[in-house]
Design a protein around this motif. Sequence first.
Motif, PDB file in Angstrom:
ATOM      1  N   UNK A 360       0.684  -1.147  -0.050  1.00  0.00           N
ATOM      2  CA  UNK A 360      -0.027   0.104   0.002  1.00  0.00           C
ATOM      3  C   UNK A 360       0.915   1.252  -0.071  1.00  0.00           C
ATOM      4  N   UNK A 361       1.898   1.191   0.724  1.00  0.00           N
ATOM      5  CA  UNK A 361       2.901   2.459   0.757  1.00  0.00           C
ATOM      6  C   UNK A 361       3.410   2.580  -0.654  1.00  0.00           C
ATOM      7  N   UNK A 362       4.080   1.562  -1.211  1.00  0.00           N
ATOM      8  CA  UNK A 362       4.416   1.808  -2.400  1.00  0.00           C
ATOM      9  C   UNK A 362       3.532   2.208  -3.456  1.00  0.00           C
ATOM     10  N   UNK A 363       2.305   1.841  -3.490  1.00  0.00           N
ATOM     11  CA  UNK A 363       1.077   2.261  -4.354  1.00  0.00           C
ATOM     12  C   UNK A 363       1.302   3.740  -4.239  1.00  0.00           C
ATOM     13  N   UNK A 364       1.129   4.547  -3.036  1.00  0.00           N
ATOM     14  CA  UNK A 364       0.840   5.841  -2.845  1.00  0.00           C
ATOM     15  C   UNK A 364       2.082   6.450  -3.278  1.00  0.00           C
ATOM     16  N   UNK A 365       3.207   5.936  -3.197  1.00  0.00           N
ATOM     17  CA  UNK A 365       4.521   6.666  -3.541  1.00  0.00           C
ATOM     18  C   UNK A 365       4.628   6.851  -5.012  1.00  0.00           C
ATOM     19  N   UNK A 366       4.265   5.571  -5.600  1.00  0.00           N
ATOM     20  CA  UNK A 366       4.191   5.630  -7.177  1.00  0.00           C
ATOM     21  C   UNK A 366       2.836   6.095  -7.851  1.00  0.00           C
ATOM     22  N   UNK A 367       2.004   6.485  -6.904  1.00  0.00           N
ATOM     23  CA  UNK A 367       0.661   7.096  -7.676  1.00  0.00           C
ATOM     24  C   UNK A 367       0.418   8.132  -6.992  1.00  0.00           C
ATOM     25  N   UNK A 368       1.282   9.306  -6.920  1.00  0.00           N
ATOM     26  CA  UNK A 368       1.015  10.872  -6.030  1.00  0.00           C
ATOM     27  C   UNK A 368      -0.284  11.219  -6.370  1.00  0.00           C
ATOM     28  N   UNK A 369      -0.846  11.253  -7.798  1.00  0.00           N
ATOM     29  CA  UNK A 369      -2.112  11.688  -8.047  1.00  0.00           C
ATOM     30  C   UNK A 369      -3.184  11.180  -7.259  1.00  0.00           C
ATOM     31  N   UNK A 370      -3.202   9.723  -7.279  1.00  0.00           N
ATOM     32  CA  UNK A 370      -4.191   8.975  -6.503  1.00  0.00           C
ATOM     33  C   UNK A 370      -4.098   9.253  -5.115  1.00  0.00           C
ATOM     34  N   UNK A 371      -2.631   9.417  -4.326  1.00  0.00           N
ATOM     35  CA  UNK A 371      -2.486   9.675  -3.360  1.00  0.00           C
ATOM     36  C   UNK A 371      -3.249  11.040  -2.732  1.00  0.00           C
ATOM     37  N   UNK A 372      -3.035  11.895  -3.464  1.00  0.00           N
ATOM     38  CA  UNK A 372      -3.731  13.429  -3.551  1.00  0.00           C
ATOM     39  C   UNK A 372      -5.075  13.313  -3.559  1.00  0.00           C
ATOM     40  N   UNK A 373      -5.689  12.577  -4.344  1.00  0.00           N
ATOM     41  CA  UNK A 373      -7.176  12.355  -4.540  1.00  0.00           C
ATOM     42  C   UNK A 373      -7.623  11.642  -3.340  1.00  0.00           C
ATOM     43  N   UNK A 374      -7.059  10.605  -2.814  1.00  0.00           N
ATOM     44  CA  UNK A 374      -7.440  10.008  -1.603  1.00  0.00           C
ATOM     45  C   UNK A 374      -7.756  10.938  -0.382  1.00  0.00           C
ATOM     46  N   UNK A 375      -6.565  11.925  -0.245  1.00  0.00           N
ATOM     47  CA  UNK A 375      -6.609  12.768   0.750  1.00  0.00           C
ATOM     48  C   UNK A 375      -7.815  13.941   0.646  1.00  0.00           C
ATOM     49  N   UNK A 376      -8.145  14.104  -0.474  1.00  0.00           N
ATOM     50  CA  UNK A 376      -9.217  15.427  -0.612  1.00  0.00           C
ATOM     51  C   UNK A 376     -10.493  14.566  -0.314  1.00  0.00           C
ATOM     52  N   UNK A 377     -10.405  13.371  -0.850  1.00  0.00           N
ATOM     53  CA  UNK A 377     -12.005  12.678  -0.584  1.00  0.00           C
ATOM     54  C   UNK A 377     -12.225  12.257   0.887  1.00  0.00           C
TER      55      UNK A 377
END
Length: 400
Positions: A360-377
């Motif tokens: 899960x950590x690697x996914x968020x590191x490799x997908x910064x746009x998704x990470x930002x989206x998750x945070x906003x949601x």
Amino acid sequence: MEVAPKTNKKKILYIITKSNFGGAQRYVYDLAVNLSKSKFGAVVAFGGSGKLREKLETAGVRTVQIKHLDRDVSLLNDFLVFVNIFQLIRKERSDILHLNSPKAGGLGVIAGRLYNFWNFILSPFQPATSHQPPATIIFTAHGWAFNEERPWVVKITIKIMAWLTLAFAHKTIAVSKKMSEDAPTFFIPKNKLEIIYNGTSSGTLMARVEALEALGEKLSVNKKIPTVRIGTIAELHKNKGLKYAILAMSELVKEIPGLSYTIIGEGEERKNLEKLILHHKLSKVVRLAGFVDNAQRYLQAFDIFLLPSVTEALGISILEAGSAGMPVIATSVGGMPEIIDDMKTGILVRPRQPKEIASAIKFLINNPNRAEEFGKNLSKKVSENFSLETMLEKTYALYK
């Protein structure tokens, strides 16, 4: 025994087992501090003399230390605690007895019922001006201890005690739907149980550099090895599953040389966690920062927030991280899925699974746009469904 004078204000006596400043203590603090001083008077009683006491007294809330009250089971100590709680209830003459945590709840509901019976027996022999109406007993379930890792005999015993607590309380608050579903409610009317989510407010956050410096760290200037900072705010307790997060870091550090993991919090598991960190040679990667007051302010120091609990009612630190707009990884236990919609407002992993945490950590590191989206949601969901104001309003409604 000196008895507190009766006033026009409703008196609330909060009792909780431990006086550290974990999620349950934060809950009691928020309730006691935000009460309308013109309508209510609050007293908070607890075992020990920890951070909760200091923070309440700073806020002007009266506190009482209950001797012998702690989490461990001891027949002699528990009997003494029961006597002390009964005497405290008689002395305070409170209108509302609001109990928190299994030990304080179990002993408190029996003492509260005995106090009400005592008043009923004595009422014919007392002048009308000194009559004390029965205290309303409210219990908030912050977690069911029978869901913890314990021998099955102990689990059954705890479940019976939990049932007795619900049976004797006039009202039980479950802090999540899952808590309500797991409650031992056989032969107990459903209207005695009410779901009121924990709430949080959007506090003031420190800027990243300021937060890092306050935590004793500095921003990396090595552009070739950018630092990825992961943070956890949690009591150092087995229930928080922190050892599995540390094991995940031992896997990740081989692939992410700039990895940094900071755990903010204190507790009984510190020595075991320190040994685990040394064993996996992670002293330069994993840091136990200890208790930090108003830890929510430091969230901007991290890129990812992680809560790897093996059991959890409804993590307040997850709500705080969500309010700050952080990408969150949490375990799919207790009420966590009621906050985190997997791959929409964050990532859910199974408990006790270091490899899933690492993935899960690697996914968020490799997908910064998704990470930002998750945070906003998640920020939007927390503000709409888990506000401190809503929690206070619904809880205070039970006091009327």
